[in-house]
Design an enzyme around this catalytic site. Structure first.
Site, PDB file in Angstrom:
ATOM      1  N   ALA A 183       0.859  -1.131   0.231  1.00  0.00           N
ATOM      2  CA  ALA A 183       0.002  -0.111   0.120  1.00  0.00           C
ATOM      3  C   ALA A 183       1.005   1.167   0.042  1.00  0.00           C
ATOM      4  O   ALA A 183       2.142   1.141   0.610  1.00  0.00           O
ATOM      5  CB  ALA A 183      -0.917   0.075   1.168  1.00  0.00           C
TER       6      ALA A 183
ATOM      7  N   GLY B  67       0.332  -5.175   0.552  1.00  0.00           N
ATOM      8  CA  GLY B  67      -0.659  -5.261  -0.504  1.00  0.00           C
ATOM      9  C   GLY B  67      -0.275  -5.652  -1.821  1.00  0.00           C
ATOM     10  O   GLY B  67      -1.066  -6.508  -2.506  1.00  0.00           O
TER      11      GLY B  67
ATOM     12  N   GLU C 156       3.572  -5.115   7.644  1.00  0.00           N
ATOM     13  CA  GLU C 156       2.633  -4.219   8.163  1.00  0.00           C
ATOM     14  C   GLU C 156       3.031  -3.652   9.680  1.00  0.00           C
ATOM     15  O   GLU C 156       3.010  -2.781   9.967  1.00  0.00           O
ATOM     16  CB  GLU C 156       1.162  -4.554   8.267  1.00  0.00           C
ATOM     17  CG  GLU C 156       0.764  -4.514   6.422  1.00  0.00           C
ATOM     18  CD  GLU C 156       1.043  -5.736   5.840  1.00  0.00           C
ATOM     19  OE1 GLU C 156       1.682  -6.574   5.896  1.00  0.00           O
ATOM     20  OE2 GLU C 156       0.468  -5.754   4.468  1.00  0.00           O
TER      21      GLU C 156
HETATM   22  N1  DAK Z   1       4.671   3.455  -0.588  1.00  0.00           N
HETATM   23  C1  DAK Z   1       5.224   4.648  -0.935  1.00  0.00           C
HETATM   24  N2  DAK Z   1       6.310   4.670  -1.636  1.00  0.00           N
HETATM   25  C2  DAK Z   1       6.986   3.730  -1.685  1.00  0.00           C
HETATM   26  C3  DAK Z   1       6.661   2.337  -1.204  1.00  0.00           C
HETATM   27  C4  DAK Z   1       5.343   2.361  -0.454  1.00  0.00           C
HETATM   28  N3  DAK Z   1       4.979   1.101  -0.194  1.00  0.00           N
HETATM   29  N4  DAK Z   1       7.729   1.520  -1.476  1.00  0.00           N
HETATM   30  C5  DAK Z   1       8.590   2.053  -2.121  1.00  0.00           C
HETATM   31  N5  DAK Z   1       8.038   3.550  -2.479  1.00  0.00           N
HETATM   32  C6  DAK Z   1       8.907   4.292  -2.951  1.00  0.00           C
HETATM   33  C7  DAK Z   1      10.025   4.723  -2.028  1.00  0.00           C
HETATM   34  O1  DAK Z   1       9.690   5.722  -1.021  1.00  0.00           O
HETATM   35  C8  DAK Z   1      10.913   5.628  -3.003  1.00  0.00           C
HETATM   36  O2  DAK Z   1      10.703   6.885  -3.345  1.00  0.00           O
HETATM   37  P1  DAK Z   1      11.533   8.059  -3.779  1.00  0.00           P
HETATM   38  O3  DAK Z   1      12.356   8.169  -2.428  1.00  0.00           O
HETATM   39  O4  DAK Z   1      12.448   7.755  -4.955  1.00  0.00           O
HETATM   40  O5  DAK Z   1      10.769   9.237  -3.839  1.00  0.00           O
HETATM   41  C9  DAK Z   1      10.963   4.559  -4.187  1.00  0.00           C
HETATM   42  O6  DAK Z   1       9.834   3.937  -4.050  1.00  0.00           O
HETATM   43  C10 DAK Z   1      11.845   3.532  -4.375  1.00  0.00           C
HETATM   44  O7  DAK Z   1      11.945   2.685  -3.244  1.00  0.00           O
HETATM   45  P2  DAK Z   1      13.356   2.695  -2.305  1.00  0.00           P
HETATM   46  O8  DAK Z   1      14.332   3.951  -2.760  1.00  0.00           O
HETATM   47  O9  DAK Z   1      13.007   2.449  -1.147  1.00  0.00           O
HETATM   48  O10 DAK Z   1      13.957   1.554  -3.194  1.00  0.00           O
HETATM   49  P3  DAK Z   1      14.746   0.367  -2.477  1.00  0.00           P
HETATM   50  O11 DAK Z   1      15.362  -0.513  -3.611  1.00  0.00           O
HETATM   51  O12 DAK Z   1      15.994   0.810  -1.600  1.00  0.00           O
HETATM   52  O13 DAK Z   1      13.800  -0.659  -1.684  1.00  0.00           O
HETATM   53  C11 DAK Z   1      11.990  -1.827  -1.081  1.00  0.00           C
HETATM   54  C12 DAK Z   1      12.830  -1.367  -2.156  1.00  0.00           C
HETATM   55  C13 DAK Z   1      10.635  -2.159  -1.455  1.00  0.00           C
HETATM   56  C14 DAK Z   1      12.622  -2.885   0.078  1.00  0.00           C
HETATM   57  C15 DAK Z   1      11.605  -0.492  -0.127  1.00  0.00           C
HETATM   58  O14 DAK Z   1      11.067   0.491  -1.103  1.00  0.00           O
HETATM   59  C16 DAK Z   1      10.254  -0.894   0.843  1.00  0.00           C
HETATM   60  O15 DAK Z   1      10.511  -1.095   1.955  1.00  0.00           O
HETATM   61  N6  DAK Z   1       9.158  -0.374   0.688  1.00  0.00           N
HETATM   62  C17 DAK Z   1       8.184  -0.327   1.559  1.00  0.00           C
HETATM   63  C18 DAK Z   1       7.573  -1.701   1.638  1.00  0.00           C
HETATM   64  C19 DAK Z   1       6.353  -1.637   2.509  1.00  0.00           C
HETATM   65  O16 DAK Z   1       6.548  -1.396   3.827  1.00  0.00           O
HETATM   66  N7  DAK Z   1       5.334  -1.827   2.061  1.00  0.00           N
HETATM   67  C20 DAK Z   1       3.963  -1.305   2.657  1.00  0.00           C
HETATM   68  C21 DAK Z   1       3.550  -2.602   3.303  1.00  0.00           C
HETATM   69  S1  DAK Z   1       1.997  -2.169   4.244  1.00  0.00           S
HETATM   70  C22 DAK Z   1      -4.877  -1.072   6.104  1.00  0.00           C
HETATM   71  C23 DAK Z   1      -3.889  -1.705   7.117  1.00  0.00           C
HETATM   72  C24 DAK Z   1      -2.506  -2.023   6.376  1.00  0.00           C
HETATM   73  C25 DAK Z   1      -2.112  -1.781   5.182  1.00  0.00           C
HETATM   74  C26 DAK Z   1      -3.058  -1.585   4.303  1.00  0.00           C
HETATM   75  C27 DAK Z   1      -4.535  -0.952   5.025  1.00  0.00           C
HETATM   76  N8  DAK Z   1      -5.668  -0.846   6.542  1.00  0.00           N
HETATM   77  C28 DAK Z   1      -6.278  -0.948   7.729  1.00  0.00           C
HETATM   78  C29 DAK Z   1      -6.646   0.261   5.521  1.00  0.00           C
HETATM   79  C30 DAK Z   1      -0.812  -2.169   4.785  1.00  0.00           C
HETATM   80  C31 DAK Z   1      -0.498  -2.416   3.628  1.00  0.00           C
HETATM   81  C32 DAK Z   1       0.642  -2.622   3.305  1.00  0.00           C
HETATM   82  O17 DAK Z   1       0.908  -2.878   2.170  1.00  0.00           O
END
Ligand code: DAK
Length: 264
Positions: A70, A115, A138
């Site tokens: 997400a 997500g 998460e």
């Molecule tokens: N959201 C927004 N931006 C993101 C992103 C994300 N999930 N993942 C990556 N980006 C963006 C980064 O901020 C970066 O942007 P800039 O800095 O270039 O502007 C760009 O994508 C490239 O990412 P990185 O520079 O971080 O790239 P790396 O190769 O160094 O790292 C990575 C890749 C995938 C390991 C890292 O980006 C990462 O850890 N990303 C986040 C993964 C994550 O935690 N995803 C979210 C999981 S939570 C809900 C409850 C819960 C949820 C939804 C709803 N409700 C109760 C409503 C939870 C949902 C989830 O999915």
């Protein structure tokens, strides 16, 4: 076939195989509300074009990420009601993937986090490569999976593994995902889309109504008591005998020729 243009996804189709690409490569295809909305709208187009799209492949734009979860930037300042609305929007769109009559294949071309893992888990099967990494990060963000992760992942890999992935918030490799049944096929990175197409073509040789009813029976039956589930299967089995495809398929076998299914 020209489908609608969307800001955050691409929908294309060639020779009966549709491809839905999540297309926000700058943020590793993170899912914001607009993207979830686009996914739902595109799926409704897919459903209404059964002749143009017999099998749907879902993948991510670029070479690094399927979907990195997400969109945290959008989500971080949400209040409880906005979070509920976001979660419900995702459940609606991901439920629509599951409910599609067409067979769906996730071609998981990189990170499938949060997500992204939940989106892949909503498809009928998942193909990955050494580049694929799954995770449910998460709890590391102070929340829980909100797009089906506590439910669909559990049904795919069992409670223990699902809870391990969720509670540790660590990523697992493609090998591990294959070992625990989260990936159904594991291929070389450059072979990912070829493998998805190969499986799609194999599915398309069959009666499309039968494929749709079979996936419905598997999905719905999994949550029912066995006696109710097998009764549902009997009804669906009987339903196929009202189709031209059943007559054609069985005649073709007896006449020792290839079937010419029409999806009727
Ligand atoms: N959201 C927004 N931006 C993101 C992103 C994300 N999930 N993942 C990556 N980006 C963006 C980064 O901020 C970066 O942007 P800039 O800095 O270039 O502007 C760009 O994508 C490239 O990412 P990185 O520079 O971080 O790239 P790396 O190769 O160094 O790292 C990575 C890749 C995938 C390991 C890292 O980006 C990462 O850890 N990303 C986040 C993964 C994550 O935690 N995803 C979210 C999981 S939570 C809900 C409850 C819960 C949820 C939804 C709803 N409700 C109760 C409503 C939870 C949902 C989830 O999915």
């Amino acid at each position: 076939m020209n489908f609608n243009k969307y800001d955050n996804v691409l929908l294309e189709a060639t020779d009966g195989i549709g491809t839905l690409t999540i297309n926000r490569p700058k943020v590793l295809n993170a899912l914001n509300s607009a993207t979830l909305q686009d996914i739902g709208d595109a799926l409704r187009e897919v459903e209404s074009h059964p002749d143009e799209i017999k099998v749907l492949i879902i993948t991510g734009s670029g070479t690094k990420s399927f979907v990195a979860g997400a969109d945290i930037t959008e989500m971080r300042s949400m209040n409880t009601m906005q979070a509920l609305a976001l979660s419900k929007l995702a459940h609606k769109s991901f439920g629509e993937i599951e409910d599609l009559p067409q067979f769906t294949i996730a071609a998981v071309n990189g990170y499938a986090l949060g997500g992204g893992c939940e989106l892949a888990s909503s498809c009928d099967m998942r193909i990955g490569s050494a580049k694929t990494k799954f995770g449910q990060p998460e709890v590391g963000l102070g929340t829980i999976p909100g797009f089906g992760g506590t439910q669909r992942l559990t049904r795919l890999v069992g409670r223990g593994k699902a809870k391990e992935m969720i509670a540790t918030s660590t990523m697992i490799s493609a090998d591990e995902a294959y070992r625990i049944g989260l990936l159904d096929e594991l291929v070389e990175p450059e072979e990912l889309m070829n493998k998805a197409h190969e499986i799609a073509k194999q599915v398309m040789k069959n009666g499309m109504i039968a494929v749709a009813l079979a996936k419905y029976s598997v999905d719905r039956g999994a949550d029912l008591p066995l006696d109710v589930a097998v009764d549902m299967e009997s009804q669906l089995f009987a339903e196929t005998f009202a189709t031209q495809d059943q007559t054609e398929g069985m005649n073709a076998f007896v006449e020792k020729r290839d079937s010419k299914f029409t999806g009727k």
